[in-house]
Design an enzyme around this catalytic site. Structure first.
Site, PDB file in Angstrom:
ATOM      1  N   CYS A  43       0.759  -1.216   0.052  1.00  0.00           N
ATOM      2  CA  CYS A  43      -0.081   0.268   0.034  1.00  0.00           C
ATOM      3  C   CYS A  43       0.999   1.322   0.078  1.00  0.00           C
ATOM      4  CB  CYS A  43      -0.907  -0.072   1.355  1.00  0.00           C
ATOM      5  SG  CYS A  43      -1.779  -1.598   1.417  1.00  0.00           S
ATOM      6  N   ASP A  45       2.894   2.436   2.236  1.00  0.00           N
ATOM      7  CA  ASP A  45       3.076   2.762   3.560  1.00  0.00           C
ATOM      8  C   ASP A  45       3.392   2.042   4.689  1.00  0.00           C
ATOM      9  OD1 ASP A  45       2.811   5.743   3.580  1.00  0.00           O
ATOM     10  OD2 ASP A  45       0.992   5.571   4.599  1.00  0.00           O
ATOM     11  N   CYS A  69       5.986   8.910   3.021  1.00  0.00           N
ATOM     12  CA  CYS A  69       5.841  10.197   2.353  1.00  0.00           C
ATOM     13  C   CYS A  69       6.981  11.047   3.242  1.00  0.00           C
ATOM     14  CB  CYS A  69       4.810  10.895   2.469  1.00  0.00           C
ATOM     15  SG  CYS A  69       4.114  11.268   3.871  1.00  0.00           S
ATOM     16  N   CYS A 113       0.406  11.624   8.755  1.00  0.00           N
ATOM     17  CA  CYS A 113       1.416  10.740   8.393  1.00  0.00           C
ATOM     18  C   CYS A 113       2.312  10.576   9.451  1.00  0.00           C
ATOM     19  CB  CYS A 113       2.073  11.774   7.566  1.00  0.00           C
ATOM     20  SG  CYS A 113       1.322  11.963   5.719  1.00  0.00           S
TER      21      CYS A 113
END
Ligand code: FES
Length: 201
Positions: A43, A45, A69, A113
Site C-alpha cells: 500500500c 506506507d 512520504c 502521516c
C-alpha cells in the site's frame, strides 16, 4: 474551484527529511529489544521501528525504516531522537500532535502521516514487554486493537471521533485504520456509529 492545498514545511521538517536520523541500515545485525511494524509495503506506507531498552526501562537507542512520504520520514526521524533517554511508559504516550509540535508544525492535511511512527513505536514497546515476558502495564486497560495492520485501538477511534472524525474516510485520515487489508472496516464503521451516537446526540 477548491482552494489549492498549501505545502509549507518548516525548516525542521526539511532538515529531518533531507537528513533523516537513526535510519536502520543493517537490520540483520541490529540486536533490538523490541520491534514494531505497521502498514503494508504493497500500500506504499510501511514503518518499522526497533528499540533498545536498558534494565531501568529506559530507551537507549531507536532505529527505523519506512516507505512513507516526506512527512512520515521527518516525523519518525525526530521521534527517534526524542525517545532516546525516555522511559518506555513516557514514550508510549507520545502522540502525533506532540511529534508535529516538535517539527514546528506540519500542514494540517499531513498530520496523519506522523501517526505511522507513533504506531510503530507503540508496537515496538508492546513487543519489548512480550519478549521480556513482562505484563504490559502501559497498554491502557480494556483497550482493544481493532485494526491489526495499523495497531489502532478502539480508544483511538473514539478519540478521533471526539476530535471531529464523522465519516469512515475522516477516521482513516486521523488514525490510519483500515488503510491496509481493509478487514477491520466493518468493525471500524460500527464503532464510528456507536461513538458518534454517544458523543454527538
Ligand atoms: S486490519 Fe488490516 S487494515 Fe485494519
Amino acid at each position: 474551484m477548491d482552494k489549492p492545498v498549501e505545502w509549507v514545511y518548516t525548516d525542521i521538517v526539511k532538515d529531518h527529511f533531507a537528513n533523516p536520523r537513526n535510519v536502520l541500515s543493517d537490520e540483520a545485525s541490529y540486536k533490538e529489544d523490541g520491534k514494531g511494524i505497521v502498514g503494508n509495503i504493497k500500500c506504499g506506507d510501511q514503518m518499522m521501528m526497533a528499540i533498545k531498552v536498558d534494565k531501568r526501562g529506559i530507551i537507549t537507542d531507536c532505529k527505523w525504516k519506512t516507505f512513507g512520504c516526506a512527512s512520515a520520514i521527518a516525523s519518525t526521524s525526530i521521534l527517534s531522537e526524542k525517545v532516546k533517554g525516555m522511559k518506555v511508559e513516557d514514550a508510549y504516550n507520545i502522540s502525533p500532535k506532540d511529534i508535529a509540535a516538535e517539527l514546528g508544525g506540519l500542514p494540517e492535511h499531513k498530520i496523519h502521516c506522523s501517526v505511522l511512527g507513533d504506531k510503530a513505536l507503540r508496537a515496538a514497546i508492546d513487543d519489548y514487554y512480550k519478549r521480556k515476558g513482562m505484563p504490559n502495564k502501559i497498554k491502557r486497560n480494556n483497550e482493544q486493537i481493532i485494526c491489526q495492520c495499523m495497531n489502532v485501538t478502539d480508544k483511538e477511534i473514539e478519540n478521533a471521533v471526539k476530535e471531529g472524525a464523522r465519516t469512515y474516510s475522516a477516521l482513516q485520515e486521523k488514525t490510519k485504520s483500515g488503510t491496509v487489508c481493509g478487514k477491520c472496516k466493518d468493525r471500524v464503521i460500527s464503532l464510528l456509529e456507536e461513538y458518534s451516537g454517544r458523543h454527538y446526540k
